[in-house]
Motif scaffolding. Structure first.
Motif, PDB file in Angstrom:
ATOM      1  N   ILE A   1       0.839  -1.197   0.000  1.00 16.14           N
ATOM      2  CA  ILE A   1       0.000   0.000   0.000  1.00 16.14           C
ATOM      3  C   ILE A   1       0.874   1.247   0.000  1.00 16.14           C
ATOM      4  O   ILE A   1       1.769   1.404   0.841  1.00 16.14           O
ATOM      5  N   ALA A   2       0.602   2.137  -0.947  1.00 15.66           N
ATOM      6  CA  ALA A   2       1.258   3.446  -0.966  1.00 15.66           C
ATOM      7  C   ALA A   2       0.355   4.423  -0.216  1.00 15.66           C
ATOM      8  O   ALA A   2      -0.774   4.678  -0.635  1.00 15.66           O
ATOM      9  N   PHE A   3       0.833   4.931   0.900  1.00 20.18           N
ATOM     10  CA  PHE A   3       0.082   5.906   1.685  1.00 20.18           C
ATOM     11  C   PHE A   3       0.618   7.278   1.284  1.00 20.18           C
ATOM     12  O   PHE A   3       1.694   7.689   1.705  1.00 20.18           O
ATOM     13  N   VAL A   4      -0.147   7.966   0.431  1.00 22.28           N
ATOM     14  CA  VAL A   4       0.376   9.122  -0.290  1.00 22.28           C
ATOM     15  C   VAL A   4      -0.098  10.438   0.329  1.00 22.28           C
ATOM     16  O   VAL A   4      -1.303  10.655   0.513  1.00 22.28           O
ATOM     17  N   SER A   5       0.869  11.292   0.613  1.00 18.76           N
ATOM     18  CA  SER A   5       0.591  12.624   1.148  1.00 18.76           C
ATOM     19  C   SER A   5       0.934  13.658   0.083  1.00 18.76           C
ATOM     20  O   SER A   5       2.049  13.677  -0.434  1.00 18.76           O
ATOM     21  N   THR A   6      -0.048  14.518  -0.238  1.00 26.32           N
ATOM     22  CA  THR A   6       0.160  15.558  -1.238  1.00 26.32           C
ATOM     23  C   THR A   6      -0.278  16.903  -0.669  1.00 26.32           C
ATOM     24  O   THR A   6      -0.868  16.982   0.416  1.00 26.32           O
TER      25      THR A   6
ATOM     26  N   GLY B   1       5.753  18.113  -5.255  1.00 31.99           N
ATOM     27  CA  GLY B   1       6.243  16.886  -4.647  1.00 31.99           C
ATOM     28  C   GLY B   1       5.215  16.234  -3.739  1.00 31.99           C
ATOM     29  O   GLY B   1       4.152  16.790  -3.449  1.00 31.99           O
ATOM     30  N   PHE B   2       5.532  15.042  -3.276  1.00 33.52           N
ATOM     31  CA  PHE B   2       4.619  14.285  -2.432  1.00 33.52           C
ATOM     32  C   PHE B   2       5.419  13.224  -1.690  1.00 33.52           C
ATOM     33  O   PHE B   2       6.583  12.967  -2.006  1.00 33.52           O
ATOM     34  N   THR B   3       4.805  12.617  -0.696  1.00 34.69           N
ATOM     35  CA  THR B   3       5.471  11.535   0.024  1.00 34.69           C
ATOM     36  C   THR B   3       4.674  10.252  -0.125  1.00 34.69           C
ATOM     37  O   THR B   3       3.439  10.268  -0.245  1.00 34.69           O
ATOM     38  N   VAL B   4       5.383   9.144  -0.134  1.00 37.81           N
ATOM     39  CA  VAL B   4       4.770   7.819  -0.122  1.00 37.81           C
ATOM     40  C   VAL B   4       5.256   7.123   1.146  1.00 37.81           C
ATOM     41  O   VAL B   4       6.456   6.932   1.335  1.00 37.81           O
ATOM     42  N   ASN B   5       4.312   6.789   1.994  1.00 36.53           N
ATOM     43  CA  ASN B   5       4.618   6.220   3.310  1.00 36.53           C
ATOM     44  C   ASN B   5       4.101   4.784   3.375  1.00 36.53           C
ATOM     45  O   ASN B   5       3.068   4.463   2.794  1.00 36.53           O
ATOM     46  N   ILE B   6       4.835   3.936   4.087  1.00 34.52           N
ATOM     47  CA  ILE B   6       4.414   2.537   4.235  1.00 34.52           C
ATOM     48  C   ILE B   6       3.662   2.380   5.555  1.00 34.52           C
ATOM     49  O   ILE B   6       4.084   2.904   6.592  1.00 34.52           O
ATOM     50  N   ILE B   7       2.553   1.655   5.483  1.00 34.90           N
ATOM     51  CA  ILE B   7       1.677   1.478   6.645  1.00 34.90           C
ATOM     52  C   ILE B   7       2.090   0.248   7.449  1.00 34.90           C
ATOM     53  O   ILE B   7       2.312  -0.823   6.887  1.00 34.90           O
ATOM     54  N   SER B   8       2.165   0.402   8.762  1.00 32.59           N
ATOM     55  CA  SER B   8       2.429  -0.725   9.666  1.00 32.59           C
ATOM     56  C   SER B   8       1.178  -1.008  10.496  1.00 32.59           C
ATOM     57  O   SER B   8       0.240  -0.196  10.541  1.00 32.59           O
ATOM     58  N   GLU B   9       1.164  -2.173  11.129  1.00 29.91           N
ATOM     59  CA  GLU B   9      -0.023  -2.642  11.843  1.00 29.91           C
ATOM     60  C   GLU B   9      -0.560  -1.639  12.863  1.00 29.91           C
ATOM     61  O   GLU B   9      -1.769  -1.488  13.020  1.00 29.91           O
ATOM     62  N   ALA B  10       0.345  -0.938  13.544  1.00 34.49           N
ATOM     63  CA  ALA B  10      -0.052  -0.077  14.659  1.00 34.49           C
ATOM     64  C   ALA B  10      -0.970   1.069  14.249  1.00 34.49           C
ATOM     65  O   ALA B  10      -1.717   1.604  15.079  1.00 34.49           O
ATOM     66  N   PHE B  11      -0.953   1.461  12.963  1.00 34.09           N
ATOM     67  CA  PHE B  11      -1.801   2.584  12.559  1.00 34.09           C
ATOM     68  C   PHE B  11      -2.589   2.295  11.279  1.00 34.09           C
ATOM     69  O   PHE B  11      -2.940   3.210  10.541  1.00 34.09           O
ATOM     70  N   VAL B  12      -2.927   1.040  11.061  1.00 36.20           N
ATOM     71  CA  VAL B  12      -3.672   0.699   9.843  1.00 36.20           C
ATOM     72  C   VAL B  12      -5.085   1.291   9.863  1.00 36.20           C
ATOM     73  O   VAL B  12      -5.597   1.743   8.832  1.00 36.20           O
ATOM     74  N   GLU B  13      -5.730   1.336  11.036  1.00 39.03           N
ATOM     75  CA  GLU B  13      -7.066   1.948  11.103  1.00 39.03           C
ATOM     76  C   GLU B  13      -6.992   3.440  10.810  1.00 39.03           C
ATOM     77  O   GLU B  13      -7.879   4.008  10.153  1.00 39.03           O
ATOM     78  N   ASN B  14      -5.944   4.086  11.317  1.00 33.54           N
ATOM     79  CA  ASN B  14      -5.763   5.520  11.040  1.00 33.54           C
ATOM     80  C   ASN B  14      -5.656   5.760   9.538  1.00 33.54           C
ATOM     81  O   ASN B  14      -6.259   6.679   8.993  1.00 33.54           O
TER      82      ASN B  14
ATOM     83  N   GLU C   1       4.452   8.621  11.907  1.00 34.38           N
ATOM     84  CA  GLU C   1       4.282   7.267  12.449  1.00 34.38           C
ATOM     85  C   GLU C   1       4.807   6.191  11.508  1.00 34.38           C
ATOM     86  O   GLU C   1       4.994   5.038  11.930  1.00 34.38           O
ATOM     87  N   SER C   2       5.005   6.508  10.249  1.00 31.28           N
ATOM     88  CA  SER C   2       5.509   5.524   9.294  1.00 31.28           C
ATOM     89  C   SER C   2       7.012   5.331   9.489  1.00 31.28           C
ATOM     90  O   SER C   2       7.766   6.302   9.566  1.00 31.28           O
ATOM     91  N   ALA C   3       7.438   4.075   9.558  1.00 29.95           N
ATOM     92  CA  ALA C   3       8.858   3.773   9.744  1.00 29.95           C
ATOM     93  C   ALA C   3       9.633   3.820   8.437  1.00 29.95           C
ATOM     94  O   ALA C   3      10.859   3.699   8.431  1.00 29.95           O
ATOM     95  N   PHE C   4       8.921   3.991   7.307  1.00 26.54           N
ATOM     96  CA  PHE C   4       9.572   4.042   5.996  1.00 26.54           C
ATOM     97  C   PHE C   4       8.787   5.011   5.117  1.00 26.54           C
ATOM     98  O   PHE C   4       7.676   4.713   4.684  1.00 26.54           O
ATOM     99  N   SER C   5       9.362   6.185   4.882  1.00 27.78           N
ATOM    100  CA  SER C   5       8.699   7.216   4.087  1.00 27.78           C
ATOM    101  C   SER C   5       9.624   7.692   2.979  1.00 27.78           C
ATOM    102  O   SER C   5      10.835   7.798   3.176  1.00 27.78           O
ATOM    103  N   MET C   6       9.043   8.015   1.835  1.00 29.89           N
ATOM    104  CA  MET C   6       9.827   8.462   0.678  1.00 29.89           C
ATOM    105  C   MET C   6       9.350   9.831   0.209  1.00 29.89           C
ATOM    106  O   MET C   6       8.155  10.025  -0.021  1.00 29.89           O
TER     107      MET C   6
END
Length: 268
Positions: free
Chosen positions: A71-76, A125-138, A173-178
């Motif tokens: 899942i790409a969690f995209v912030s623009t 520009g924008f960011t693509v963040n990876i979702i982890s279990e702890a904040f999947v509902e968010n 909260e994402s441990a891996f963001s681009m």
């Protein structure tokens, strides 16, 4: 339907592969699990002609068959400064040099771009963040069909963090963001009807933010600490279960074994 609570005590572990004794040329039915799998062939196949299949049914079929999907969690951010946050599961890597990733944005209606698609093309520009279990509902909350120009951050409970280069925020909260810049946007049109309902985004990754506690000494991500989630069909998500490693074949090392195996199987 009654289903059990999420098991917070279960973690990914590494195991042997399903058939560690497999050899070149070995048939699938050589193991009990393989035989059981092949028994399903007795039911036959149903073939879907995509030109004749309803587009909603086709959507359901594809998202349930192509799994699991990252899942790409995209912030623009819009030109007016309104931020947008949304998840997209038509997502993957393209190449490491230059570092390019891809994700597809399905539009809310023919001819109408989602806020994300509009913002992606504004050069900020924008960011693509990876979702982890702890904040999947968010993260899931940001998939809501909110009005245009609504800031999904406000309902997510997630934290905006400044980036090195771009205006859009990354998810703290994402441990891996681009941090990304638009490499190319490809409008996907139906080859028969000409409808434009989807845009494929190729993103050039400029900076990667990795939380130190999930990064190993070898410079790779520790799956057991990262706990990424994936999308399945309908409204289903999945955690990463047990993993196993299978060595990549090398012709230089395995040529003799391959020739021997082919000779053996040819004589059977």
């Amino acid at each position: 339907m009654s289903i059990p609570a999420f098991d917070t005590t279960s973690y990914s572990t590494y195991t042997q592969p399903p058939n560690p004794s497999w050899t070149y040329g070995q048939k699938v039915d050589a193991t009990p699990a393989g035989k059981e799998w092949l028994e399903g062939e007795s039911a036959g196949w149903k073939v879907f002609n995509t030109a004749e299949t309803d587009k909603i049914d086709l959507y359901k079929l594809l998202i349930s068959g192509i799994v699991p999907r990252p899942i790409a969690f995209v912030s623009t951010i819009s030109e007016d400064g309104v931020e947008n946050l949304a998840p997209f599961s038509w997502f993957n890597t393209v190449t490491n040099y230059p570092p390019v990733i891809s994700f597809a944005v399905n539009h809310s209606a023919p001819g109408r771009l989602k806020d994300t698609a509009t913002n992606l093309k504004n050069g900020q520009g924008f960011t693509v963040n990876i979702i982890s279990e702890a904040f999947v509902e968010n993260a899931n909350a940001t998939a809501i069909d909110a009005p245009r120009d609504f800031d999904e951050w406000t309902l997510s409970g997630l934290t905006k963090e400044k980036c090195v280069q771009i205006r859009a925020s990354r998810v703290k909260e994402s441990a891996f963001s681009m941090e990304c810049e638009l490499y190319k946007a490809i409008d996907i049109t139906h080859p028969v009807t000409g409808e434009h309902n989807n845009t494929l985004i190729l993103a050039h990754v400029k900076y990667i933010h990795v939380r130190k506690d999930v990064l190993t000494e070898k410079g790779v991500i520790d799956l057991t600490k990262f706990k990424p989630v994936a999308r399945l069909g309908d409204i289903s998500y999945a955690r990463v279960g047990d993993a196993y490693r299978i060595a990549r074949p090398s012709w230089a090392q395995d040529e003799a074994k391959i020739q021997e195996a082919l000779t053996t199987h040819a004589s059977l």
